[in-house]
Design an enzyme around this catalytic site. Structure first.
Site, PDB file in Angstrom:
ATOM      1  N   GLY A   1       0.804  -1.217   0.000  1.00  0.00           N
ATOM      2  CA  GLY A   1       0.000   0.000   0.000  1.00  0.00           C
ATOM      3  C   GLY A   1       0.838   1.268   0.000  1.00  0.00           C
TER       4      GLY A   1
ATOM      5  N   TYR B   1       3.621  10.681  -7.464  1.00  0.00           N
ATOM      6  CA  TYR B   1       3.427   9.335  -7.981  1.00  0.00           C
ATOM      7  C   TYR B   1       4.126   9.182  -9.322  1.00  0.00           C
ATOM      8  CZ  TYR B   1       0.172   8.950  -4.188  1.00  0.00           C
ATOM      9  OH  TYR B   1      -0.357   8.935  -2.925  1.00  0.00           O
TER      10      TYR B   1
ATOM     11  N   ASN C   1      -9.918  12.011  -4.177  1.00  0.00           N
ATOM     12  CA  ASN C   1      -8.541  12.146  -3.726  1.00  0.00           C
ATOM     13  C   ASN C   1      -7.597  11.832  -4.877  1.00  0.00           C
ATOM     14  OD1 ASN C   1      -6.134  12.135  -2.133  1.00  0.00           O
ATOM     15  ND2 ASN C   1      -6.326   9.904  -1.938  1.00  0.00           N
TER      16      ASN C   1
ATOM     17  N   HIS D   1      17.697  16.609 -56.858  1.00  0.00           N
ATOM     18  CA  HIS D   1      16.949  15.398 -57.196  1.00  0.00           C
ATOM     19  C   HIS D   1      17.747  14.132 -56.920  1.00  0.00           C
ATOM     20  CE1 HIS D   1      14.617  18.249 -59.647  1.00  0.00           C
ATOM     21  NE2 HIS D   1      15.755  18.586 -60.234  1.00  0.00           N
TER      22      HIS D   1
ATOM     23  N   ASN E   1      26.195  23.044 -58.215  1.00  0.00           N
ATOM     24  CA  ASN E   1      24.991  22.365 -58.699  1.00  0.00           C
ATOM     25  C   ASN E   1      25.310  20.878 -58.846  1.00  0.00           C
ATOM     26  OD1 ASN E   1      22.142  22.969 -60.173  1.00  0.00           O
ATOM     27  ND2 ASN E   1      23.174  21.226 -61.109  1.00  0.00           N
TER      28      ASN E   1
ATOM     29  N   ALA F   1      20.861  15.309 -60.839  1.00  0.00           N
ATOM     30  CA  ALA F   1      20.059  14.178 -60.386  1.00  0.00           C
ATOM     31  C   ALA F   1      20.839  12.878 -60.466  1.00  0.00           C
ATOM     32  CB  ALA F   1      18.790  14.085 -61.223  1.00  0.00           C
TER      33      ALA F   1
ATOM     34  N   ASN G   1      31.228   6.833 -50.546  1.00  0.00           N
ATOM     35  CA  ASN G   1      32.095   7.166 -49.417  1.00  0.00           C
ATOM     36  C   ASN G   1      32.554   5.961 -48.605  1.00  0.00           C
ATOM     37  OD1 ASN G   1      29.383   6.828 -48.653  1.00  0.00           O
ATOM     38  ND2 ASN G   1      29.659   7.990 -46.771  1.00  0.00           N
TER      39      ASN G   1
END
Length: 442
Positions: free
Chosen positions: A63, A85, A153, A347, A361, A364, A370
């Site tokens: 309790g 709590y 309560n 892109h 620049n 795409a 890497n």
């Protein structure tokens, strides 16, 4: 919860339930925090290994009164005790401060209550003929008349430590559950002539606890509503506050607009006039003025310079820094890279472990290769470089300022400045060649 994870380690707003409670407790100056743990104690301790609290193990769960009894021997009698709590994460420090004042300044008991339309399951607040709080009765022990009381309560209580020590020592377990109820302290205080003063919260939801995933989901939405309201009050436009999740800390400038289903995690800073599109996820990022993040983009541990435009469907991975006026388009992934001002990767490209100069620049389908299967290598691209579509840059490699890379090239050696570099197989045309034709079956 039907989980191997202790309940208090489940999260709301990206933070463990218990962490919410501890953050609230730490808002009190010089707070000496004791945490009573039982089920999953070692997991909880490990999770909060770097947290400055006193851990107290409740070997048997007998309790709430029994839980508090485990702590009181370590608390000086001259102190004030505030009971919180671990599974009630959303209570506000301002609410609890009112209880603390009652106990610390008035030598009384402060009790947090709430009024619910449907109080089933909660202990009811009892008043005497003069309206003073005189006790609490748990629902399983209440009469039919008492069960009709709507003031409940919440469990939060503040009291002088010395008095609480004596009252808890007097608790009995002669009730339907055979437990030692902390709530019985109220009747003991009344017996001893100590005032019990109730503080009724204006927001009962802040006192709700979590016992299953349904309640967890409800409190998540309550928390996110609170977060959204704070953002709106700070001047952020949320297109739909009900479809916004903030799982961390947001600092935002003026005229920020956030569209639906955005998820913000960790520490995020947004400059003035930032626009975030729908279905965007941002984690630990600093985003400068006039940046636009288009739909379905994911941004993690990144710095984005002023006037940049990201997405849609872009992924910016950790340790990336984009300078001002950069353009990162659809289906572009960038990782651990620095991109200079005015550069464009519009892109279907992957740029990783790369330094990109100004006004570059990148066409795409470009890939910085890497990783050699064992180690990562860096690519360096100078200012004013033009890289044609479908190019592979095999690191380590440098493309010097002003260079042009022809489309479809695989670059394995450094490309000189201000020159055209390409590596294509010669184009061939075969006169008289005929396309094969399917044969007819007889």
């Amino acid at each position: 919860m039907r989980s191997s994870l202790p309940k208090v380690l489940h999260s709301i707003g990206g933070k463990a339930l218990l962490q919410h409670v501890l953050d609230t407790a730490h808002a009190f100056a010089d707070a000496d925090i004791h945490v009573v743990i039982g089920h999953g104690a070692e997991q909880v301790r490990e999770y909060f290994a770097d947290t400055d609290v006193h851990w107290v193990v409740q070997a048997e769960q007998l309790g709430t009164g029994h839980a508090v009894a485990q702590v009181l021997p370590d608390i000086p009698r001259a102190n004030t005790v505030l009971v919180m709590y671990g599974d009630v994460p959303l209570v506000r420090s301002q609410t609890l401060d009112a209880l603390h004042v009652i106990a610390a300044q008035d030598d009384a008991v402060g009790l947090l209550t709430a009024h619910l339309e449907e109080p089933s399951g909660y202990g009811r607040i009892l008043h005497d003929g003069d309206g003073n709080i005189c006790g609490i009765v748990e629902e399983k022990d209440a009469t039919e008349t008492q069960r009709r009381i709507r003031e409940i309560n919440t469990g939060f209580i503040a009291a002088p430590a010395g008095r609480l020590h004596d009252w808890v020592a007097s608790l009995q377990n002669d009730n339907a559950s055979g437990e030692y109820y902390l709530t019985d302290v109220i009747s003991l205080a009344v017996r001893d002539g100590v005032a019990v003063r109730g503080v009724s919260t204006r927001d009962p939801d802040e006192t709700l606890g979590v016992n299953d995933r349904i309640q967890l989901a409800r409190l998540e939405r309550d928390y996110q509503q609170r977060q959204a309201t704070a953002c709106l009050q700070a001047g952020v436009t949320l297109v739909d506050p009900a479809r916004f999740d903030l799982r961390g800390r947001l600092t935002a400038g003026a005229d920020v607009v956030i569209d639906v289903n955005a998820v913000l995690e960790g520490n995020i800073t947004l400059g003035n006039r930032v626009a975030i599109g729908p279905n965007v996820m941002i984690r630990n990022a600093t985003i400068a003025d006039d940046v636009t993040i288009l739909a379905n983009s994911v941004i993690e541990d990144t710095e984005i310079g002023a006037g940049s435009r990201i997405g849609p469907f872009a992924r910016i991975r950790p340790e990336t820094r984009l300078a001002e006026n950069t353009r990162i388009g659809n289906f572009v992934e960038i990782k651990k890279s620095d991109v200079g001002s005015g550069s464009k990767i519009n892109h279907l490209s992957y740029v990783g472990d790369t330094t990109v100069g100004r006004n570059v620049n990148i066409g795409a389908g470009t890939i910085t290769c890497n990783y050699d299967g064992a180690n990562k290598h860096r690519t360096v691209i100078g200012d004013d470089v033009f890289i044609g579509s479908d190019t592979q840059l095999v690191a380590p490699v440098e493309v010097k300022s002003g260079a042009t890379i022809g489309a479809g090239s695989t670059i394995t050696r450094d490309a000189p400045a201000d020159e055209l570099t390409l590596s294509r197989a010669p184009q061939q045309t075969r006169p008289g060649w005929k396309r094969p034709v399917k044969q007819t079956r007889e």
